[in-house]
Design a protein around this motif. Sequence first.
Motif, mmCIF file in Angstrom:
data_model
loop_
_atom_site.group_PDB
_atom_site.id
_atom_site.type_symbol
_atom_site.label_atom_id
_atom_site.label_comp_id
_atom_site.label_asym_id
_atom_site.label_seq_id
_atom_site.Cartn_x
_atom_site.Cartn_y
_atom_site.Cartn_z
ATOM 1 N N ASN A 347 0.841 -1.210 0.000
ATOM 2 C CA ASN A 347 0.000 0.000 0.000
ATOM 3 C C ASN A 347 0.871 1.252 0.000
ATOM 4 N N LYS A 350 2.307 1.642 -3.383
ATOM 5 C CA LYS A 350 1.273 2.012 -4.372
ATOM 6 C C LYS A 350 0.795 3.446 -4.201
ATOM 7 N N TYR A 351 0.520 3.826 -2.948
ATOM 8 C CA TYR A 351 -0.136 5.118 -2.719
ATOM 9 C C TYR A 351 0.858 6.242 -2.385
ATOM 10 N N ASP A 375 4.981 6.320 5.315
ATOM 11 C CA ASP A 375 5.290 6.804 3.961
ATOM 12 C C ASP A 375 4.969 8.284 3.866
ATOM 13 N N ILE A 378 0.109 9.910 -0.604
ATOM 14 C CA ILE A 378 -1.086 10.760 -0.800
ATOM 15 C C ILE A 378 -1.954 10.875 0.450
ATOM 16 N N ILE A 388 -11.732 2.294 6.795
ATOM 17 C CA ILE A 388 -10.680 1.719 5.980
ATOM 18 C C ILE A 388 -10.537 0.193 6.132
ATOM 19 N N ARG A 399 -9.339 5.275 -8.595
ATOM 20 C CA ARG A 399 -7.881 5.380 -8.543
ATOM 21 C C ARG A 399 -7.276 4.101 -7.949
ATOM 22 N N ALA A 400 -7.915 3.595 -6.849
ATOM 23 C CA ALA A 400 -7.391 2.393 -6.203
ATOM 24 C C ALA A 400 -7.460 1.200 -7.155
ATOM 25 N N LEU A 408 -9.593 -5.149 -0.139
ATOM 26 C CA LEU A 408 -9.715 -6.256 0.825
ATOM 27 C C LEU A 408 -8.487 -6.374 1.719
ATOM 28 N N LEU A 410 -6.641 -4.407 3.786
ATOM 29 C CA LEU A 410 -6.616 -4.004 5.188
ATOM 30 C C LEU A 410 -7.586 -4.807 6.043
HETATM 31 P P1 ADP Z 1 -6.442 -1.987 -1.658
HETATM 32 O O1 ADP Z 1 -6.254 -3.368 -2.139
HETATM 33 O O2 ADP Z 1 -7.449 -1.203 -2.434
HETATM 34 O O3 ADP Z 1 -5.179 -1.269 -1.437
HETATM 35 P P2 ADP Z 1 -6.667 -1.991 1.215
HETATM 36 O O4 ADP Z 1 -7.700 -2.600 2.080
HETATM 37 O O5 ADP Z 1 -5.281 -2.447 1.400
HETATM 38 O O6 ADP Z 1 -7.163 -2.193 -0.237
HETATM 39 O O7 ADP Z 1 -6.722 -0.445 1.432
HETATM 40 C C1 ADP Z 1 -7.960 0.222 1.425
HETATM 41 C C2 ADP Z 1 -7.833 1.629 0.911
HETATM 42 O O8 ADP Z 1 -7.082 2.404 1.841
HETATM 43 C C3 ADP Z 1 -7.070 1.759 -0.382
HETATM 44 O O9 ADP Z 1 -7.922 1.612 -1.464
HETATM 45 C C4 ADP Z 1 -6.515 3.159 -0.293
HETATM 46 O O10 ADP Z 1 -7.480 4.073 -0.744
HETATM 47 C C5 ADP Z 1 -6.319 3.383 1.205
HETATM 48 N N1 ADP Z 1 -4.901 3.208 1.648
HETATM 49 C C6 ADP Z 1 -4.358 2.131 2.238
HETATM 50 N N2 ADP Z 1 -3.054 2.317 2.530
HETATM 51 C C7 ADP Z 1 -2.767 3.564 2.123
HETATM 52 C C8 ADP Z 1 -1.568 4.374 2.145
HETATM 53 N N3 ADP Z 1 -0.411 3.944 2.664
HETATM 54 N N4 ADP Z 1 -1.641 5.626 1.635
HETATM 55 C C9 ADP Z 1 -2.808 6.091 1.117
HETATM 56 N N5 ADP Z 1 -3.970 5.382 1.051
HETATM 57 C C10 ADP Z 1 -3.953 4.131 1.549
#
Ligand code: ADP
Length: 443
Positions: A347, A350-351, A375, A378, A388, A399-400, A408, A410
Amino acid sequence: MKKNNKPLIIIIFVFILELVIIGALGVTFLKSINSIEQKIQGQEIKDIHQLQTECRDVKEVIKRELVISMVACALMTIILVVYLSHMVIYPLKKMIESKEKRERAEETEIKTRLLHMTEGIIAFDINGKIDLINPAAKMLLKISPEDYTFEDIFNKFKLDINMEKLIYLEDLTSMDQVIDVEDKTVKVLFAPFRNEENNKPEGIIAVIQDITESVKLDTMRKEFVADVSHELKTPITSIMGYTDTLLEGDYDEETQREFLQVVSSEARRMAKLVTDLLELSRIDNNRKNVRKVSFDLGALAKECQKKLAIEIKKKKHHVECLVTADVPPVYADKDDIQRVILNILTNSIKYTPDGGNIKIYVGFVYNDAYIKIIDNGIGIPEEDLNRIFERFYRVDKSRAREMGGSGLGLSIAKEILDKNGGSIDIKSQVNKGTEVVIKIPTK
Ligand code: ADP
């Protein structure tokens, strides 16, 4: 059962005794009259004066005997009454008392049970007035002290039901209604009750159940099915579109390669989604065995960093892993924890826009070891932070999804940590970055 005949025998005995006394009195009376008669016939009584004297004597005898018999009868009656009260009335009284006591105890038990029941109970009489109500009913239906009747309570919920309908509809045995009361959903079951002897309606019982949780679960289940279908449909549509295009046209090698890359990445996304779903289903059905072992959390964190080296390099991130010296081994399912760390680190990669800074700290606090991943990406808006961990929840869906996220990760991480006795916490600020802290118990 042996019948107790003693009182009956005593009553008959006293009755016979009294008859004997009355009989003896009568015999004496007759004898006295006969003797006077004989004396008159034998001319022993010659004048009226002598007759008067004889009569007075007889009167005296009868008077004395009458007093004796009355005293005897009174004594016998007293003895009989005392005896009967002892033998019959006293046990009868005791029996009635113990019955009343039993009834009172039953009533207290019913009241106590009603008082502590989680379901609400209200009994209305035939006029709709509250006969009985327990605290759960007051709480679930938010009943105020001014509510006295069926109408007072249920009119505000605008139900398609009233006392008459419930009582007089012959074929109606019971009826339920689902009502929203502020933030709760309750189910009310109405059932008329009748007099056992003449079968006439006597009132209505309402049983109130809090079904908020089951409604919530049902909604979640429906949303889950809708989400899964949607998540699977998107890549399938994309794969079908690209393969059809490829089959129809005569494209150069580069374009074909480009299309196939999309097909491949969409197929991978679907595979990840299905793997995540299977993992969730294993957790849900308790089919997932937690195999706890002692291991070094710092070493595992470094291993995870290595595993993601290609992704890190692709996004030109700078990742640092710092492990404090005194972290004791943690005690948990190693594969599970690795999955969680990979998820959180992925994550962050990616983010966080290209060239970001990601820091991994491993330390020890109280009885738990922790791993903190920070990190400068964003970030997550505050209003999304408490949702979350819900399944399929993504801050910015499109975007995700573009980034291959299913929403799924988290929720799986949280469930895994719950099963391993750990915890997860997220702090974040939009455009500043995110900090995730995972705590894992040590042995
Ligand atoms: P995903 O597979 O979509 O990443 P997660 O359950 O891991 O699903 O995360 C849920 C959502 O939380 C993500 O879609 C994202 O929008 C947000 N997110 C998680 N980790 C981060 C991060 N480190 N920085 C920014 N947004 C995050």
